[in-house]
Design a protein around this motif. Structure first.
Motif, mmCIF file in Angstrom:
data_model
loop_
_atom_site.group_PDB
_atom_site.id
_atom_site.type_symbol
_atom_site.label_atom_id
_atom_site.label_comp_id
_atom_site.label_asym_id
_atom_site.label_seq_id
_atom_site.Cartn_x
_atom_site.Cartn_y
_atom_site.Cartn_z
ATOM 1 N N LYS A 1 0.860 -1.182 0.000
ATOM 2 C CA LYS A 1 0.000 0.000 0.000
ATOM 3 C C LYS A 1 0.901 1.238 0.000
ATOM 4 N N TYR A 2 0.575 2.195 -0.830
ATOM 5 C CA TYR A 2 1.345 3.442 -0.835
ATOM 6 C C TYR A 2 0.379 4.614 -0.812
ATOM 7 N N THR A 3 0.520 5.461 0.192
ATOM 8 C CA THR A 3 -0.318 6.646 0.312
ATOM 9 C C THR A 3 0.456 7.856 -0.168
ATOM 10 N N PHE A 4 -0.046 8.469 -1.221
ATOM 11 C CA PHE A 4 0.609 9.647 -1.784
ATOM 12 C C PHE A 4 0.030 10.933 -1.207
ATOM 13 N N SER A 5 -1.263 10.930 -0.995
ATOM 14 C CA SER A 5 -1.943 12.104 -0.452
ATOM 15 C C SER A 5 -3.223 11.645 0.238
ATOM 16 N N ASP A 6 -3.945 12.600 0.813
ATOM 17 C CA ASP A 6 -5.200 12.227 1.472
ATOM 18 C C ASP A 6 -6.261 11.807 0.469
ATOM 19 N N LYS A 7 -5.972 12.007 -0.826
ATOM 20 C CA LYS A 7 -6.916 11.624 -1.869
ATOM 21 C C LYS A 7 -6.466 10.407 -2.662
ATOM 22 N N LEU A 8 -5.240 9.952 -2.437
ATOM 23 C CA LEU A 8 -4.726 8.858 -3.271
ATOM 24 C C LEU A 8 -3.894 7.857 -2.483
ATOM 25 N N THR A 9 -4.418 6.631 -2.410
ATOM 26 C CA THR A 9 -3.683 5.482 -1.893
ATOM 27 C C THR A 9 -3.760 4.386 -2.946
ATOM 28 N N MET A 10 -2.619 3.768 -3.254
ATOM 29 C CA MET A 10 -2.570 2.730 -4.269
ATOM 30 C C MET A 10 -2.110 1.404 -3.680
ATOM 31 N N SER A 11 -2.780 0.337 -4.088
ATOM 32 C CA SER A 11 -2.333 -1.006 -3.756
ATOM 33 C C SER A 11 -1.306 -1.442 -4.791
ATOM 34 N N TYR A 12 -0.447 -2.382 -4.418
ATOM 35 C CA TYR A 12 0.478 -2.928 -5.413
ATOM 36 C C TYR A 12 0.918 -4.330 -5.010
ATOM 37 N N ALA A 13 1.240 -5.116 -6.022
ATOM 38 C CA ALA A 13 1.822 -6.441 -5.824
ATOM 39 C C ALA A 13 3.287 -6.364 -6.200
ATOM 40 N N SER A 14 4.112 -7.134 -5.506
ATOM 41 C CA SER A 14 5.542 -7.117 -5.809
ATOM 42 C C SER A 14 6.134 -8.510 -5.667
ATOM 43 N N TYR A 15 7.182 -8.730 -6.426
ATOM 44 C CA TYR A 15 7.867 -10.024 -6.431
ATOM 45 C C TYR A 15 9.358 -9.772 -6.294
ATOM 46 N N ALA A 16 10.011 -10.510 -5.394
ATOM 47 C CA ALA A 16 11.452 -10.414 -5.214
ATOM 48 C C ALA A 16 12.108 -11.656 -5.812
ATOM 49 N N PRO A 17 13.137 -11.482 -6.620
ATOM 50 C CA PRO A 17 13.747 -12.634 -7.298
ATOM 51 C C PRO A 17 14.479 -13.559 -6.341
ATOM 52 N N LYS A 18 14.539 -14.826 -6.746
ATOM 53 C CA LYS A 18 15.267 -15.825 -5.960
ATOM 54 C C LYS A 18 16.700 -15.873 -6.479
ATOM 55 N N THR A 19 17.489 -14.909 -6.073
ATOM 56 C CA THR A 19 18.854 -14.823 -6.553
ATOM 57 C C THR A 19 19.736 -14.235 -5.466
ATOM 58 N N THR A 20 21.016 -14.552 -5.530
ATOM 59 C CA THR A 20 21.982 -14.011 -4.568
ATOM 60 C C THR A 20 22.793 -12.882 -5.183
ATOM 61 N N LYS A 21 22.417 -12.459 -6.380
ATOM 62 C CA LYS A 21 23.139 -11.371 -7.039
ATOM 63 C C LYS A 21 23.032 -10.081 -6.227
ATOM 64 N N GLU A 22 24.067 -9.263 -6.332
ATOM 65 C CA GLU A 22 24.062 -7.999 -5.598
ATOM 66 C C GLU A 22 23.009 -7.039 -6.136
ATOM 67 N N LYS A 23 22.816 -7.039 -7.454
ATOM 68 C CA LYS A 23 21.859 -6.141 -8.076
ATOM 69 C C LYS A 23 21.009 -6.897 -9.097
ATOM 70 N N SER A 24 19.723 -6.563 -9.143
ATOM 71 C CA SER A 24 18.806 -7.178 -10.099
ATOM 72 C C SER A 24 17.920 -6.100 -10.705
ATOM 73 N N PRO A 25 17.468 -6.299 -11.938
ATOM 74 C CA PRO A 25 16.605 -5.299 -12.577
ATOM 75 C C PRO A 25 15.204 -5.290 -11.980
ATOM 76 N N LEU A 26 14.453 -4.254 -12.312
ATOM 77 C CA LEU A 26 13.059 -4.123 -11.888
ATOM 78 C C LEU A 26 12.176 -4.026 -13.128
ATOM 79 N N VAL A 27 11.178 -4.915 -13.209
ATOM 80 C CA VAL A 27 10.199 -4.897 -14.285
ATOM 81 C C VAL A 27 8.886 -4.365 -13.707
#
Length: 421
Positions: free
Chosen positions: A159-185
């Protein structure tokens, strides 16, 4: 309803009402090219078994919703095959559960736990089953829970609240990797997937597929972020859809959400952040690139809803260095290509964009030749069917898109993009 079907249903409901014997079941919901489908039901047994005969079972399903009218409220489900399984539906030799594999189809509403309702978009319905073993008259009519194999890998609590008029839900996935850095899609849904339940965008456009083993392997592990708009991405301050003529009311809050998510996940490679979407989401993906041309490493856009006439030449000059790949169908009557993707692509090329591609289909076909049948065509607006399956690989002139001389698919191309490269 046919007489034989009605009699079978009456028998099942009568046995269920008697209460003896009854059992519990789980449904399995997966995303298909056209949307969500209940393609398996897992039955709990009282004793261990090592065999099952699919022909000995009958299933009736019902769909109900207080939100609005729905199609195919009650009907029989066709069983394809059956096997002994564990409680998650995994095949095993001996166990106390059996899984019935069910037929699904884009032309059979009874197979879906989601219904598109005008003015509401895609919503979950109350989906119930009555299953009977015809030999023993054992009945399963008590739902336990639903299993969503790819969706269950996402964190659905965002959940992210930007203002008193806008809150957005979101789904997220974290990769199964031990790499130091990974891209974001980043995936931005279409106009029918707004609301406050992030499972809808993941299943409505099959966006959960970005967590699949095949696509994750291409990126060597990638974060996936699927924000959900409370309404529609193209809504202006009056709640009316705009295709770029007026400013929408969501882009500022959405960009803040993205930056907040990146900040909270320091293993995201800031040089490999990709933004894409379909229809309304395609509009928003291009809008974010126009407003923040130095932030994103690339864009991937299907059924673009942004009208070319509302994009200034000066703005195209600002984004011509951003790699982009457009996917569209010629028979799209919702986001008409001659008003959207065709001129946008041509103007970008004319402005000097070198790493911008456009895969243009005649129609959106059932790529399996199975679920809809050979030659079956989806709505021409649904070009994301090709995108989520990683099928686009050609440019507008029919030539293969290449990276370092090697022909690539759209996801292979996306994974190769990096800011400053």
């Amino acid at each position: 309803m046919k007489k034989s079907l009605l009699l079978s249903l009456i028998l099942l409901l009568t046995l269920s009402a008697l209460g003896k014997p009854t059992g519990t079941y789980k449904i399995v919901v997966e995303g298909f090219d056209w949307g969500a489908g209940v393609n398996k039901v897992i039955l709990q047994l009282s004793d261990t078994t090592s065999k099952v005969n699919a022909s000995e079972y009958q299933i009736f399903a019902s769909r109900k919703s207080a939100t609005g009218p729905i199609a195919d409220e009650q009907n029989k489900r066709d069983i394809v095959t059956a096997y002994v399984s564990d409680e998650q539906g995994n095949r095993i030799k001996t166990g106390k559960n059996i899984t019935l594999v069910l037929a699904v189809s884009p032309t059979s509403p009874i197979t879906s736990p989601i219904q598109y309702i005008r003015g509401k978009g895609n919503v979950w319905v109350d989906y119930a089953m009555t299953v009977m073993h015809t030999k023993s008259q054992q009945v399963w009519d008590t739902p336990e829970r639903k299993i969503m194999p790819l969706v269950d890998q996402f964190d659905l609590t965002g959940k992210y609240t930007f203002s008193d008029k806008l809150t957005m839900s979101y789904a997220s996935y974290a990769p199964k990797t031990t790499k130091e850095k990974s891209p974001l899609v980043i995936w931005l849904h279409g106009g029918g997937e707004g609301g406050t339940d992030p499972t809808i965008p993941l299943l409505g456009n099959k966006a959960a597929n970005y967590a699949s083993e095949g696509i994750q392997a291409i990126f060597d592990g990638a974060y996936v972020l699927s924000p959900q708009c409370p309404g529609a991405w193209m809504h202006n301050e009056k709640g009316v859809g705009t295709q770029g003529k007026d400013n929408d009311i969501y882009n500022e809050g959405l960009m803040a959400l993205i930056k907040d998510y990146v900040k909270a996940n320091p293993k995201i490679d800031a040089n490999r952040i990709y933004v894409g979407g379909c229809s309304n989401g395609g509009y928003m993906a291009l809008k974010l690139i126009l407003l923040h041309p130095d932030y994103f490493a690339a864009g991937y856009i299907s059924a673009l809803a942004y009208r070319s006439e509302y994009i200034a030449d000066a703005d195209l000059q600002k984004i011509k260095q951003v790699p982009m790949w457009f996917v569209h169908s010629k028979d799209d009557m919702t986001t008409i290509p001659k008003l959207t993707v065709e001129p946008v692509f041509n103007r970008l090329r004319a402005a000097g964009a070198k790493n911008v591609h456009f895969t243009y289909y005649d129609h959106v076909n059932d790529i399996t030749n199975f679920y809809g049948g050979k030659g079956f065509q989806y709505n021409g607006h649904w070009s994301w069917v090709y995108l989520h399956e990683n099928l686009p690989r050609t440019d507008l002139d029919g030539s293969a898109v290449r990276v370092n001389g090697k022909p690539v698919t759209i996801m292979e191309w996306l994974a190769a993009q990096k800011k400053g490269k």
